[in-house]
Enzyme design. Sequence first.
Site, mmCIF file in Angstrom:
data_model
loop_
_atom_site.group_PDB
_atom_site.id
_atom_site.type_symbol
_atom_site.label_atom_id
_atom_site.label_comp_id
_atom_site.label_asym_id
_atom_site.label_seq_id
_atom_site.Cartn_x
_atom_site.Cartn_y
_atom_site.Cartn_z
ATOM 1 N N ASP A 3 -48.483 49.220 -45.238
ATOM 2 C CA ASP A 3 -47.993 50.004 -44.670
ATOM 3 C C ASP A 3 -46.401 51.022 -44.868
ATOM 4 O O ASP A 3 -46.198 52.026 -45.468
ATOM 5 C CB ASP A 3 -48.736 50.764 -43.811
ATOM 6 C CG ASP A 3 -48.082 52.383 -42.707
ATOM 7 O OD1 ASP A 3 -49.039 53.116 -43.281
ATOM 8 O OD2 ASP A 3 -46.889 52.039 -42.075
ATOM 9 N N VAL A 15 -44.907 60.126 -43.988
ATOM 10 C CA VAL A 15 -43.761 58.743 -43.725
ATOM 11 C C VAL A 15 -42.945 59.324 -41.639
ATOM 12 O O VAL A 15 -42.958 59.930 -41.578
ATOM 13 C CB VAL A 15 -42.446 59.010 -44.409
ATOM 14 C CG1 VAL A 15 -41.841 58.125 -44.351
ATOM 15 C CG2 VAL A 15 -42.494 58.508 -46.091
ATOM 16 N N LYS A 41 -44.249 53.574 -47.149
ATOM 17 C CA LYS A 41 -43.785 54.251 -47.047
ATOM 18 C C LYS A 41 -41.619 54.188 -48.004
ATOM 19 O O LYS A 41 -41.415 55.358 -48.168
ATOM 20 C CB LYS A 41 -43.234 54.794 -45.379
ATOM 21 C CG LYS A 41 -44.682 54.846 -44.463
ATOM 22 C CD LYS A 41 -44.888 53.789 -42.795
ATOM 23 C CE LYS A 41 -45.951 55.333 -42.477
ATOM 24 N NZ LYS A 41 -46.300 54.312 -41.169
ATOM 25 N N ARG A 46 -66.973 63.632 -43.415
ATOM 26 C CA ARG A 46 -68.495 63.096 -44.011
ATOM 27 C C ARG A 46 -69.371 62.989 -43.552
ATOM 28 O O ARG A 46 -70.778 62.943 -44.016
ATOM 29 C CB ARG A 46 -67.381 61.889 -44.076
ATOM 30 C CG ARG A 46 -68.582 60.331 -44.983
ATOM 31 C CD ARG A 46 -67.569 59.592 -44.816
ATOM 32 N NE ARG A 46 -66.441 59.495 -43.979
ATOM 33 C CZ ARG A 46 -65.765 58.000 -43.468
ATOM 34 N NH1 ARG A 46 -65.118 57.099 -44.203
ATOM 35 N NH2 ARG A 46 -65.057 57.273 -41.816
HETATM 36 N N1 LIG Z 1 -53.845 58.454 -37.195
HETATM 37 C C1 LIG Z 1 -52.213 58.320 -37.676
HETATM 38 O O1 LIG Z 1 -51.833 58.607 -36.788
HETATM 39 C C2 LIG Z 1 -51.736 58.977 -39.482
HETATM 40 C C3 LIG Z 1 -50.079 58.955 -39.100
HETATM 41 C C4 LIG Z 1 -48.907 59.238 -40.367
HETATM 42 C C5 LIG Z 1 -50.413 59.517 -41.484
HETATM 43 N N2 LIG Z 1 -51.453 59.939 -41.287
HETATM 44 C C6 LIG Z 1 -52.414 59.534 -42.718
HETATM 45 O O2 LIG Z 1 -53.523 60.794 -42.071
HETATM 46 C C7 LIG Z 1 -54.820 61.022 -43.109
HETATM 47 C C8 LIG Z 1 -55.571 60.867 -42.041
HETATM 48 O O3 LIG Z 1 -55.645 60.011 -40.972
HETATM 49 P P1 LIG Z 1 -56.724 59.706 -40.278
HETATM 50 O O4 LIG Z 1 -56.249 58.975 -39.035
HETATM 51 O O5 LIG Z 1 -56.127 61.304 -38.935
HETATM 52 O O6 LIG Z 1 -57.982 59.203 -40.235
HETATM 53 P P2 LIG Z 1 -59.842 59.514 -39.924
HETATM 54 O O7 LIG Z 1 -59.336 59.491 -38.706
HETATM 55 O O8 LIG Z 1 -60.157 58.717 -40.613
HETATM 56 O O9 LIG Z 1 -59.951 60.565 -40.513
HETATM 57 C C9 LIG Z 1 -60.448 61.099 -41.844
HETATM 58 C C10 LIG Z 1 -61.392 62.191 -41.436
HETATM 59 O O10 LIG Z 1 -61.923 62.382 -43.277
HETATM 60 C C11 LIG Z 1 -63.458 62.851 -43.375
HETATM 61 N N3 LIG Z 1 -63.073 62.040 -44.148
HETATM 62 C C12 LIG Z 1 -63.986 60.674 -44.972
HETATM 63 N N4 LIG Z 1 -63.689 60.712 -46.777
HETATM 64 C C13 LIG Z 1 -63.971 61.905 -46.470
HETATM 65 C C14 LIG Z 1 -64.530 62.471 -47.855
HETATM 66 N N5 LIG Z 1 -65.043 61.986 -49.025
HETATM 67 N N6 LIG Z 1 -65.100 64.103 -47.526
HETATM 68 C C15 LIG Z 1 -65.025 64.867 -46.488
HETATM 69 N N7 LIG Z 1 -64.083 64.175 -45.595
HETATM 70 C C16 LIG Z 1 -63.895 62.912 -45.959
HETATM 71 C C17 LIG Z 1 -63.642 61.903 -42.090
HETATM 72 O O11 LIG Z 1 -64.818 62.079 -41.758
HETATM 73 P P3 LIG Z 1 -66.167 62.652 -40.411
HETATM 74 O O12 LIG Z 1 -64.632 62.159 -39.446
HETATM 75 O O13 LIG Z 1 -66.518 62.360 -40.964
HETATM 76 O O14 LIG Z 1 -65.617 60.726 -40.561
HETATM 77 C C18 LIG Z 1 -62.726 62.242 -41.091
HETATM 78 O O15 LIG Z 1 -62.829 63.971 -40.545
HETATM 79 C C19 LIG Z 1 -54.255 59.338 -43.618
HETATM 80 O O16 LIG Z 1 -53.888 59.371 -44.494
HETATM 81 C C20 LIG Z 1 -53.715 58.538 -42.938
HETATM 82 O O17 LIG Z 1 -52.494 57.811 -43.476
HETATM 83 C C21 LIG Z 1 -52.323 58.966 -39.837
#
Ligand SMILES: NC(=O)c1ccc[n+]([C@@H]2O[C@H](COP(=O)([O-])OP(=O)(O)OC[C@H]3O[C@@H](n4cnc5c(N)ncnc54)[C@H](OP(=O)(O)O)[C@@H]3O)[C@@H](O)[C@H]2O)c1
Length: 429
Positions: free
Chosen positions: A202, A133, A206, A47
């Site tokens: 959440d 999950v 799952k 983003r």
């Molecule tokens: N974090 C965890 O521990 C974890 C565990 C299991 C599953 N997940 C899943 O993994 C996924 C990602 O989680 P995360 O924690 O990594 O999220 P995050 O840190 O918020 O990262 C989201 C990324 O997506 C980008 N983004 C957002 N909107 C966008 C758009 N419209 N076009 C292009 N890029 C966009 C953001 O860009 P910017 O960097 O520029 O903001 C960021 O790089 C989610 O589905 C989450 O449920 C996460």
Amino acid sequence: MRTRPLKVALLGCGVVGSEVARIMTTHADDLAARIGAPVELAGVAVRRPSKVREGIDPELITTDAMALVKRGDIDVVVEVIGGVEPARTLITTAFEQGASVVSANKALLAQDGAALHAAAEEHGRDLYYEAAVAGAIPLIRPLRESLAGDKVNRVLGIVNGTTNFILDKMDTSGAGYSEALDEATALGYAEADPTADVEGFDAAAKAAILAGIAFHTRVRLDDVYREGMTEVTAADFASAKRMGCTIKLLAICERAADGESVTARVHPAMIPLSHPLASVRGAYNAVFVESEAAGQLMFYGPGAGGSPTASAVLGDLVAVCRNRLNDATGPGDSAYTQLPVSSMGEVVTRYHISLDVADKPGVLAQVATVFAEHGVSIDTVRQQGKDGEASLVVVTHRAPDAALGGTVAALRKLDTVRGVASIMRVEGE
Ligand SMILES: NC(=O)c1ccc[n+]([C@@H]2O[C@H](COP(=O)([O-])OP(=O)(O)OC[C@H]3O[C@@H](n4cnc5c(N)ncnc54)[C@H](OP(=O)(O)O)[C@@H]3O)[C@@H](O)[C@H]2O)c1
């Protein structure tokens, strides 16, 4: 080994995506050897393009995720943006463009898993989502593949690290909910808005995914009964301790005894300290699977975090790349049983009910009569009286949730019952 690389579009480069990119770069040679072809990061959609992203070639960064997906030469799209849109449209477009998809997006898969699987199948491509999950813990693949010859009857797990951290803190330190939440926030275990975790949304997503895969049926997010853990008190933990139990927020997916229906639910519950899930501490996750032939299996590990979640994403990436090279696909949707999902009222379990009552003769008999009238059999009763008021703790035998609901409604009408202090299900016995 094939020399032409498989091209990967990374959508999202946040907590998870940045670790996916790092491991893809640092382990490039091993990944190539395991897949049988090199994998190349072809583009990274974000983003905020100006943010410094260590180890990533700035030339690869784009804010136009759709253009990246539509480039025409992408073999695999890794979606780690999160949320429903634009992730859903990007994934469907990826299939239309002939790419396979790896996603970590539980919210989207719980809501639209069936349609996404159908799109993958229509275009002969893979949709893998191990990371959706319980983070790093291999769970989807064991259920889909290793247990494909068995019959799973129950999946019982701690699938949200934030709530487990908070409940563990309350258990070990005697802290109240707010104090434990503040600590979880300060340590980075809880988000600024913790609603999705503490209200069980959440975990419910799952549970829907797990129940669908475990029972080969369709379980939608709306089918999952959900109760958060914000009402759990230090007094509940004290009561649990007296029973040799602790309290966990559990996701429970069950096949009915007659095998004709299933249920999926998320709520706080007491579990005996002797149960393996009771010793899951801090932000860890664990899932207990009971199947006909294998018996009891337990899967344990870090359920979130950039690097652990990236491990699961990379495992999927290797699997779908191997499939691409073999011109094959892995196991897809398997909702062939079409078992109905029963309501919470039909769930049969035990209950721990704490009542504030008048401390006078006959109250216990009155309360016992209400339980009997609703067909709920009492296992134990403990009474503590002081200054004309008393607390009565009733633990029941197994009964349908609807019968317990009727009992509680009738108890509330008794003059001698001042209030129902807490109702908690007892699981894992
Ligand atoms: N974090 C965890 O521990 C974890 C565990 C299991 C599953 N997940 C899943 O993994 C996924 C990602 O989680 P995360 O924690 O990594 O999220 P995050 O840190 O918020 O990262 C989201 C990324 O997506 C980008 N983004 C957002 N909107 C966008 C758009 N419209 N076009 C292009 N890029 C966009 C953001 O860009 P910017 O960097 O520029 O903001 C960021 O790089 C989610 O589905 C989450 O449920 C996460």
